[in-house]
Write an enzyme that holds these catalytic residues in place. Structure first.
Site, PDB file in Angstrom:
ATOM      1  N   LYS A 146       0.800  -1.161  -0.093  1.00 48.35           N
ATOM      2  CA  LYS A 146      -0.033   0.062   0.020  1.00 48.35           C
ATOM      3  C   LYS A 146       0.815   1.401  -0.046  1.00 48.35           C
ATOM      4  O   LYS A 146       0.563   2.230  -0.244  1.00 48.35           O
ATOM      5  CB  LYS A 146      -1.057  -0.210   1.242  1.00 48.35           C
ATOM      6  CG  LYS A 146      -0.227  -0.068   2.418  1.00 48.35           C
ATOM      7  CD  LYS A 146      -0.146   1.232   3.227  1.00 48.35           C
ATOM      8  CE  LYS A 146       0.377   1.347   4.607  1.00 48.35           C
ATOM      9  NZ  LYS A 146       0.599   2.598   4.966  1.00 48.35           N
TER      10      LYS A 146
ATOM     11  N   THR B 284      -3.826   5.583   2.877  1.00 45.88           N
ATOM     12  CA  THR B 284      -2.537   6.162   2.404  1.00 45.88           C
ATOM     13  C   THR B 284      -2.534   6.743   1.098  1.00 45.88           C
ATOM     14  O   THR B 284      -1.664   7.683   0.816  1.00 45.88           O
ATOM     15  CB  THR B 284      -1.771   4.959   2.690  1.00 45.88           C
ATOM     16  OG1 THR B 284      -1.865   4.373   3.714  1.00 45.88           O
ATOM     17  CG2 THR B 284      -0.229   5.497   2.591  1.00 45.88           C
TER      18      THR B 284
END
Length: 339
Positions: free
Chosen positions: A197, A254
């Site tokens: 991620k 994120t």
């Protein structure tokens, strides 16, 4: 009944925020925060604020801060490591030496996200750390900005370990009023989600920096999630794990949150800044930078197609210009969508 002692090893932003969270638990554990730099530990203990990594957040007097790893670890019933992921092997080895003569060794869990290398091979953290520790090891992961956890804002985490019972116990130990925690059996999947991620957040930052729009960012995240799931499955993980907190949840946070360091790296790359200058401006570790190279190598080792991660790696290595990378992704041959 004696309250448990939890040791957080690493006083960066996330380690400090998590230690602060632990001091608020109803079980009132004794919480020790270890900072490797003696002067920094002294300053934080005196000022009761980690100005360097978590400014403006007061630390309660009951949070004990030390520069002695032995003091932090020796009486702990749970070790929670929060350094950059590359430091974990050295840290667990130092802790192992502390407990070599002890009959009872606490579980060793980490809050770090990323991958480790072993010569030419790239490893998931547990693959390198579990053989070095006599009891359970595992990871605490999920969508968490340190600043928000420090403020006591609601979030959720997932815990995975080499032993299911240990994961459940740690989840119960760290669960609080504003922090929900779930146990998960898929250690490999949770680790892959946390590592990949960050790479995808750099890609999202590049997209946002180039002002490619919300559609482009949503596309990157969706196709990135597919890359993440393919890699997890190849390493024995479960695709369904990547639809949870350690995958989709952390990815959304994120890639879209203004507090994301990795997204900021991507945005500055889009501005044309050089990587060394970006990292100097950031002042914090951006785990997506080393992870991009490691993820790409791991994908190659397992013959997994991960074009977004590969493009990020090439940009970071200076092998491909940002706009050329975007064009290359857009010009890829069409094929059936597969998750």
């Amino acid at each position: 009944m004696t309250a448990p002692t939890f040791a957080v090893l690493g006083a960066g932003a996330w380690g400090t925020a998590f230690a602060l969270h632990l001091t608020r638990l109803p079980s009132a554990p004794r919480v020790i925060l270890w900072e490797f730099d003696a002067q920094q530990a002294k300053t934080v203990a005196r000022d009761r604020v980690n100005t360097r990594f978590l400014p403006g957040v007061p630390l309660p007097p009951e949070l004990h801060i030390t520069a002695s790893l032995e003091e932090a670890a020796r009486e702990a019933s749970l070790l929670l490591a929060a350094p950059p992921v590359a430091v974990l092997p050295e840290l667990i080895e130092n802790c192992r030496r502390i407990f070599v003569a002890h009959s009872t060794v606490p579980p060793f869990f980490w809050l770090s996200k990323g991958l480790l290398s072993d010569g030419e091979n790239v490893l998931l953290p547990h693959q390198k750390l579990a053989p070095r520790w006599p009891t359970a090891v595992g990871i605490v992961s999920g969508p968490t900005f340190a600043q928000e956890v420090a403020q006591g804002l609601p979030t959720a985490l997932v815990v995975a370990a080499t032993q299911r019972e240990a994961a459940e116990q740690v989840a119960a130990h760290i669960r609080g009023d504003t922090l929900r925690v779930y146990a998960n059996d898929d250690l490999s999947g949770v680790e892959i989600g946390g590592a990949v991620k960050n790479v995808l957040a750099i890609a999202a930052g590049i997209s946002d920096g180039l002002k490619l729009g919300h559609n482009a960012r949503a596309t990157l995240m969706t196709r990135g999630l597919a890359e993440m799931a393919r890699l997890a499955e190849a390493l024995g993980g479960q695709r369904t794990t990547l639809m949870g907190l350690a995958g989709l949840g952390d990815l959304v946070l994120t890639c879209t949150g203004d507090l994301s360091r990795n997204r900021r790296v991507g945005m500055m790359l889009a501005e044309g800044l050089a990587l060394p200058d970006i990292l100097a401006r950031l002042g914090h570790v951006a785990e997506g930078v080393p992870a991009a190279r490691a993820v790409t190598r791991l994908a190659q080792q397992h013959a997994i197609e991960m074009p977004i991660a590969a493009m990020v790696s090439q940009i970071l290595d200076g092998k491909l210009a940002v706009k050329a990378a975007v064009e290359a992704l857009l010009q890829r041959a069409p094929k059936s969508e597969r998750f």
